[in-house]
Scaffold this active site. Structure first.
Site, PDB file in Angstrom:
ATOM      1  N   GLU A  11      42.986  45.691  29.735  1.00  0.00           N
ATOM      2  CA  GLU A  11      44.371  45.064  30.333  1.00  0.00           C
ATOM      3  C   GLU A  11      44.925  44.067  29.274  1.00  0.00           C
ATOM      4  O   GLU A  11      44.251  43.209  28.675  1.00  0.00           O
ATOM      5  CB  GLU A  11      43.896  44.025  31.411  1.00  0.00           C
ATOM      6  CG  GLU A  11      44.976  43.300  31.955  1.00  0.00           C
ATOM      7  CD  GLU A  11      44.676  42.507  33.245  1.00  0.00           C
ATOM      8  OE1 GLU A  11      45.493  42.067  33.999  1.00  0.00           O
ATOM      9  OE2 GLU A  11      43.593  42.650  33.939  1.00  0.00           O
ATOM     10  N   ASP A  27      35.057  45.298  42.108  1.00  0.00           N
ATOM     11  CA  ASP A  27      34.713  44.004  41.417  1.00  0.00           C
ATOM     12  C   ASP A  27      33.572  43.189  41.495  1.00  0.00           C
ATOM     13  O   ASP A  27      33.411  42.621  42.742  1.00  0.00           O
ATOM     14  CB  ASP A  27      36.145  43.218  41.365  1.00  0.00           C
ATOM     15  CG  ASP A  27      37.212  43.547  40.353  1.00  0.00           C
ATOM     16  OD1 ASP A  27      36.693  44.019  39.186  1.00  0.00           O
ATOM     17  OD2 ASP A  27      38.251  43.252  40.624  1.00  0.00           O
TER      18      ASP A  27
END
Length: 262
Positions: free
Chosen positions: A180, A83
């Site tokens: 998500e 990330d």
């Protein structure tokens, strides 16, 4: 055999599934990769499960580099995705600097949270040999702007915006997507419409792959688990068996089930 982005692209083309789990250190990286999990996400979720933070916002690039190095040392052939943390993509220069640091730390790909506005950065990173995973839908780094952790794309306008953004980023050369907390029907549609493999978390079994935070699927995260979580440790009683059971469940289509979707 090492997993590459081509492995995952072919898996999508062949109609197969693949699994992803988070890891933050060498020990769990080894166990997860030995279980057959295709990709390891060094997630800024470490802010929640390692540091005890209430969000991912406090996580720094230096911390992400450190944990990526740890995961790379233990990895046994899984694809490593790292990330880019909060504000790491605020400017193109910051994005390039963050990607350089994470790739040199051992990542095979970086993940950016956002929407269609990521297209320029993705194109530039691709030209410089950095594959990008685009995280869309609920983007935890934007929790303060979103007003909490909420399902995204529930109404017609929101759904159209997400689908259009996914197509734009697909055209820009996105290597992978993460969706998500996106409704099942919309997640399935996006998966069909884009060429890049799509990873779901609280999305749809129709996605090409699935990801969970390791601590969640082992049942050791504090608080009430999210709807999309299944406790594989409770079912197996052993961490190695839990990782293998998760991988098997993703690949045979039994996870996620209807109760894990929105």
């Amino acid at each position: 055999m090492s997993i590459t982005i081509r492995t995952l692209q072919k898996r999508k083309q062949d109609g197969g599934k693949f699994s992803v789990l988070t890891a933050y250190d060498a020990c769990f990286s080894r166990l997860i990769s030995e279980a057959g999990v295709e990709a390891i996400l060094v997630g800024d979720s470490l802010g929640n499960v390692i540091q005890g933070q209430t969000s991912t916002v406090p996580v720094t690039l230096e911390q992400m580099v450190y944990h990526t190095q740890c995961v790379a040392r233990g990895n046994q052939g899984s694809l490593i995705i790292a990330d880019i943390p909060f504000m790491g993509a605020a400017t193109l220069e910051r994005t390039l600097n963050a990607a350089t640091a994470l790739m040199q730390a051992g990542a095979n790909m970086v993940k950016l949270e956002g929407s269609a506005w990521l297209a320029e950065a993705i194109e530039v990173l691709n030209r410089n040999g950095v594959p990008v995973c685009a995280h869309m839908g609920l983007t935890p780094q934007a929790v303060n702007s979103l007003g909490g952790y909420r399902v995204q794309g529930k109404d017609d306008d929101g759904a159209a915006e997400l689908l259009n953004a996914a197509k734009i980023l697909d055209q820009a050369g996105t290597a992978l997507f993460v969706l998500e907390c996106v409704p099942r029907a919309l997640s399935a549609e996006i998966t069909r419409e884009v060429a890049a493999p799509v990873i779901g978390i609280g999305a749809a079994p129709e996605c090409d792959g699935q990801v969970l935070v390791m601590h969640d699927m082992l049942g050791i995260s504090p608080g009430k688990p999210a709807r999309f979580v299944r406790n594989f440790m409770a079912e197996t009683g052993d961490m190695r068996a839990a990782f293998k059971a998760y991988d098997d469940a993703v690949k045979d289509g039994s996870f996620p089930a209807d109760e894990h979707c929105f």
